[in-house]
Motif scaffolding. Structure first.
Motif, mmCIF file in Angstrom:
data_model
loop_
_atom_site.group_PDB
_atom_site.id
_atom_site.type_symbol
_atom_site.label_atom_id
_atom_site.label_comp_id
_atom_site.label_asym_id
_atom_site.label_seq_id
_atom_site.Cartn_x
_atom_site.Cartn_y
_atom_site.Cartn_z
ATOM 1 N N PHE A 406 -31.519 41.026 87.796
ATOM 2 C CA PHE A 406 -30.875 42.233 88.309
ATOM 3 C C PHE A 406 -31.682 43.478 87.953
ATOM 4 O O PHE A 406 -32.143 43.621 86.824
ATOM 5 C CB PHE A 406 -29.458 42.362 87.752
ATOM 6 C CG PHE A 406 -28.602 41.147 88.004
ATOM 7 C CD1 PHE A 406 -27.963 40.987 89.219
ATOM 8 C CD2 PHE A 406 -28.463 40.170 87.033
ATOM 9 C CE1 PHE A 406 -27.175 39.870 89.467
ATOM 10 C CE2 PHE A 406 -27.677 39.049 87.268
ATOM 11 C CZ PHE A 406 -27.036 38.894 88.489
ATOM 12 N N VAL A 407 -31.840 44.342 88.933
ATOM 13 C CA VAL A 407 -32.523 45.617 88.725
ATOM 14 C C VAL A 407 -31.568 46.732 89.158
ATOM 15 O O VAL A 407 -31.305 46.912 90.349
ATOM 16 C CB VAL A 407 -33.842 45.694 89.525
ATOM 17 C CG1 VAL A 407 -34.486 47.070 89.331
ATOM 18 C CG2 VAL A 407 -34.789 44.587 89.109
ATOM 19 N N LYS A 408 -31.074 47.470 88.178
ATOM 20 C CA LYS A 408 -30.126 48.540 88.478
ATOM 21 C C LYS A 408 -30.861 49.742 89.050
ATOM 22 O O LYS A 408 -31.923 50.130 88.553
ATOM 23 C CB LYS A 408 -29.367 48.949 87.216
ATOM 24 C CG LYS A 408 -28.277 49.978 87.465
ATOM 25 C CD LYS A 408 -27.510 50.289 86.192
ATOM 26 C CE LYS A 408 -26.417 51.323 86.448
ATOM 27 N NZ LYS A 408 -25.650 51.643 85.213
ATOM 28 N N LEU A 409 -30.302 50.322 90.103
ATOM 29 C CA LEU A 409 -30.870 51.535 90.676
ATOM 30 C C LEU A 409 -30.425 52.739 89.845
ATOM 31 O O LEU A 409 -29.240 52.841 89.494
ATOM 32 C CB LEU A 409 -30.419 51.714 92.123
ATOM 33 C CG LEU A 409 -30.912 50.665 93.127
ATOM 34 C CD1 LEU A 409 -30.265 50.902 94.487
ATOM 35 C CD2 LEU A 409 -32.425 50.685 93.236
ATOM 36 N N PRO A 410 -31.336 53.650 89.527
ATOM 37 C CA PRO A 410 -30.953 54.833 88.740
ATOM 38 C C PRO A 410 -29.852 55.652 89.410
ATOM 39 O O PRO A 410 -29.034 56.256 88.732
ATOM 40 C CB PRO A 410 -32.254 55.626 88.634
ATOM 41 C CG PRO A 410 -33.331 54.622 88.835
ATOM 42 C CD PRO A 410 -32.775 53.621 89.806
ATOM 43 N N LYS A 411 -29.863 55.669 90.733
ATOM 44 C CA LYS A 411 -28.850 56.400 91.482
ATOM 45 C C LYS A 411 -28.345 55.524 92.616
ATOM 46 O O LYS A 411 -29.121 54.991 93.400
ATOM 47 C CB LYS A 411 -29.429 57.696 92.052
ATOM 48 C CG LYS A 411 -28.398 58.613 92.693
ATOM 49 C CD LYS A 411 -29.014 59.939 93.128
ATOM 50 C CE LYS A 411 -27.969 60.870 93.718
ATOM 51 N NZ LYS A 411 -28.561 62.167 94.146
ATOM 52 N N GLN A 412 -27.037 55.341 92.676
ATOM 53 C CA GLN A 412 -26.451 54.505 93.721
ATOM 54 C C GLN A 412 -26.741 55.090 95.106
ATOM 55 O O GLN A 412 -26.823 56.309 95.273
ATOM 56 C CB GLN A 412 -24.945 54.367 93.518
ATOM 57 C CG GLN A 412 -24.563 53.650 92.238
ATOM 58 C CD GLN A 412 -23.062 53.483 92.091
ATOM 59 O OE1 GLN A 412 -22.286 53.995 92.908
ATOM 60 N NE2 GLN A 412 -22.640 52.764 91.072
ATOM 61 N N ILE A 413 -26.878 54.206 96.091
ATOM 62 C CA ILE A 413 -27.136 54.638 97.470
ATOM 63 C C ILE A 413 -25.885 54.366 98.308
ATOM 64 O O ILE A 413 -25.515 53.201 98.511
ATOM 65 C CB ILE A 413 -28.338 53.884 98.076
ATOM 66 C CG1 ILE A 413 -29.585 54.076 97.203
ATOM 67 C CG2 ILE A 413 -28.600 54.370 99.500
ATOM 68 C CD1 ILE A 413 -30.769 53.247 97.662
ATOM 69 N N PRO A 414 -25.207 55.404 98.785
ATOM 70 C CA PRO A 414 -24.013 55.179 99.604
ATOM 71 C C PRO A 414 -24.363 54.416 100.880
ATOM 72 O O PRO A 414 -25.403 54.655 101.502
ATOM 73 C CB PRO A 414 -23.533 56.595 99.933
ATOM 74 C CG PRO A 414 -24.176 57.471 98.901
ATOM 75 C CD PRO A 414 -25.485 56.829 98.580
ATOM 76 N N VAL A 415 -23.494 53.497 101.261
ATOM 77 C CA VAL A 415 -23.640 52.729 102.504
ATOM 78 C C VAL A 415 -22.368 52.912 103.317
ATOM 79 O O VAL A 415 -21.261 52.815 102.782
ATOM 80 C CB VAL A 415 -23.878 51.232 102.238
ATOM 81 C CG1 VAL A 415 -23.997 50.464 103.555
ATOM 82 C CG2 VAL A 415 -25.125 51.029 101.386
ATOM 83 N N ARG A 416 -22.539 53.201 104.602
ATOM 84 C CA ARG A 416 -21.394 53.304 105.515
ATOM 85 C C ARG A 416 -21.534 52.244 106.602
ATOM 86 O O ARG A 416 -22.538 52.214 107.319
ATOM 87 C CB ARG A 416 -21.325 54.694 106.151
ATOM 88 C CG ARG A 416 -21.277 55.841 105.165
ATOM 89 C CD ARG A 416 -20.998 57.177 105.840
ATOM 90 N NE ARG A 416 -21.982 57.519 106.855
ATOM 91 C CZ ARG A 416 -21.925 58.618 107.618
ATOM 92 N NH1 ARG A 416 -20.916 59.458 107.482
ATOM 93 N NH2 ARG A 416 -22.864 58.863 108.507
ATOM 94 N N MET A 417 -20.553 51.366 106.693
ATOM 95 C CA MET A 417 -20.485 50.397 107.779
ATOM 96 C C MET A 417 -19.678 51.030 108.910
ATOM 97 O O MET A 417 -18.453 51.173 108.812
ATOM 98 C CB MET A 417 -19.807 49.104 107.312
ATOM 99 C CG MET A 417 -20.439 48.456 106.099
ATOM 100 S SD MET A 417 -22.007 47.685 106.482
ATOM 101 C CE MET A 417 -22.337 46.879 104.902
ATOM 102 N N LEU A 418 -20.361 51.434 109.962
ATOM 103 C CA LEU A 418 -19.746 52.159 111.066
ATOM 104 C C LEU A 418 -19.717 51.287 112.316
ATOM 105 O O LEU A 418 -20.298 50.203 112.353
ATOM 106 C CB LEU A 418 -20.521 53.450 111.338
ATOM 107 C CG LEU A 418 -20.747 54.353 110.114
ATOM 108 C CD1 LEU A 418 -21.661 55.515 110.475
ATOM 109 C CD2 LEU A 418 -19.423 54.854 109.567
#
Length: 466
Positions: A406-418
């Motif tokens: 596992f590699v944690k991202l320093p900042k989460q990336i929002p994802v929108r399922m549209l």
């Protein structure tokens, strides 16, 4: 005529600010003849927002009635005239929530209800294009598309028919045919192949003969187009007006991912999403880590539906083992998650991932999974996210272990399922695509439109992956 806005204190100032910094106290929010007329004009012009099939009353003349009408119409513009959380079992995409009562109070004090209402709907170029297209489809005969006549005579391969140019245009719009092949009135082999593809995707016999069934898909009327455009505007009104500048948007209808970095499109690629009946839900959910060489714990639903009849030989051949009562597929090239998983935070076990089934990305209708989102060249996409997040070295080390890491991202990336069935061509004009889940129907009905074309893709998942 001067009416006091019900429920609005005289202490409430515009933009929800107090009047402490002004020399005079804020006056009461009152209706006047002018602001009443502005409200009525705005409601009567609601066709610009695709809301003309809904009945918004504009006849009130009393204090409470005007306030109620103004807030009801304002809510339709600001948040949508419908509630997606009631239309769909799952909808968690972030939505706008402005203080409409305070906004109306400010508009009444400034005497500009018209301007305030105009500020509530999305102001982006796409919404404006949709609005213009909708008005044109409803009012301007010169813009109308030529429908394909249903004469009863099927068009067979090699035939020449005056309907071919219009059919070819629709095939290009739906991505089944290259524009260079859409020439002339002859039903060419390239067009036959395109028609066979659309027939297969919609559960028809793929014989390449253009009969009534195939024409039902290709022959979209202006009523159908107007309805689709109105639904598209409504879906945009559901969305927050200022989304995160860095985010990932997945259009489930088009099966395509767009990566936004600092407000600009950094990448776009194909994805495979849930097939009809195991649809990928409309979620707002961030990616918080990358998983190199992932294992896959097979969900009970897939285990019971797809693996119940499989023996020990199948499990061994696909690197699967029983662990604590679950079937777990070990890391490797045969793993259904491929070589990378993009872990997301949600309660629905939905995430992005790689896949060994690369051939699916070449298909037009890519609604082929059990609900998760498979990403084309997922390793390349993971590399991009790792580099942008400053963890590319950690990512390379994780991949090199050959084990789930596992590699944690320093900042989460929002994802929108549209879900958007109206896209834009190179010239910026809206084009109506197909509705693979049939999800336009419930939104269209809630907006007051008659039932549309209930044609759904029949793809059928081709493997046991998520």
């Amino acid at each position: 005529m001067v009416l006091l806005l019900a429920g609005c204190s005289v202490e409430v100032a515009p933009d929800n600010q107090t009047s402490a910094n002004t020399s005079e106290p804020a006056g009461p929010a009152r209706w006047s003849d002018a602001t009443t007329e502005q409200l009525r004009d705005a409601i009567n012009a609601r066709g610009a927002h695709g809301l003309d099939q809904m009945a918004f009353d504009a006849s009130a003349s009393d204090e409470a009635g005007l306030t109620k009408q103004a807030l009801t119409y304002a809510a339709a513009l600001a948040r949508g005239a419908t509630d997606p959380t009631k239309l769909y079992e799952v909808y968690t995409v972030p939505r706008p929530d402005p203080d409409l009562r305070a906004g109306l109070a400010g508009a009444l004090r400034s005497g500009d209800v018209r301007g305030w209402l105009n500020s509530l709907a999305p102001a982006d170029d796409n919404y404006q294009r949709l609005s213009k297209a909708y008005v044109a489809l409803r009012t301007d005969p010169a813009t109308r598309h030529a429908n394909i006549p249903v004469t009863g005579d099927a068009i067979k391969p090699g035939a020449t028919d005056p309907r071919i140019p219009t059919i070819a245009r629709e095939l290009v719009i739906l991505d089944y045919l290259d524009e260079a092949a859409a020439q002339g009135q002859q039903y060419t082999p390239a067009m036959v192949k395109a028609v066979q593809g659309i027939q297969a995707d919609y559960g028809m016999k793929p014989d390449g003969v253009i009969g009534e069934e195939a024409l039902a898909i290709l022959n979209m009327s202006d009523v159908d187009r107007a309805r689709a455009v109105a639904v598209a505007m409504e879906r945009l009104r559901w969305l927050e007006r200022t989304p995160p500048a860095t985010r990932i948007d997945v259009n489930l209808a088009a099966a395509r991912l767009t990566y936004w970095r600092d407000g600009k499109i950094a990448d776009s690629r194909k994805v495979v999403v849930g097939e009809p009946d195991t649809e990928t839900p409309q979620l707002g959910s961030p990616i918080f880590r990358l998983v190199a060489n992932p294992t896959w714990t097979v969900p009970r639903s897939i285990q019971e539906k797809d693996l119940a009849s499989k023996g020990a030989g199948y499990l061994k051949a696909n690197n699967m083992k029983w662990e604590n009562g679950w079937i777990v597929q070990q890391p490797g090239p045969k793993n259904s998650l491929g070589l990378v998983k993009f872990d997301m935070q949600n309660d629905h076990a939905i995430y992005l991932h790689d896949t060994p089934a690369k051939a699916l990305f070449a298909m037009i209708q890519r609604q082929r999974s059990h609900g998760c989102v498979r990403v084309e060249d997922a390793l390349g996409f993971a590399e991009m996210l790792a580099r942008d997040g400053g963890v590319v070295d950690e990512w390379h080390q994780a991949r090199g272990t050959g084990k789930e890491t596992f590699v944690k991202l320093p900042k989460q990336i929002p994802v929108r399922m549209l879900y958007q069935t109206v896209l834009f061509d190179d010239a910026g004009g809206p084009i109506v695509r197909n509705d693979p889940y049939g999800w336009d129907d419930r939104v269209g009905a809630a907006l007051g439109f008659k039932a549309g074309r209930a044609l759904r893709v029949e793809s059928g998942a081709t493997d046991v992956g998520p």
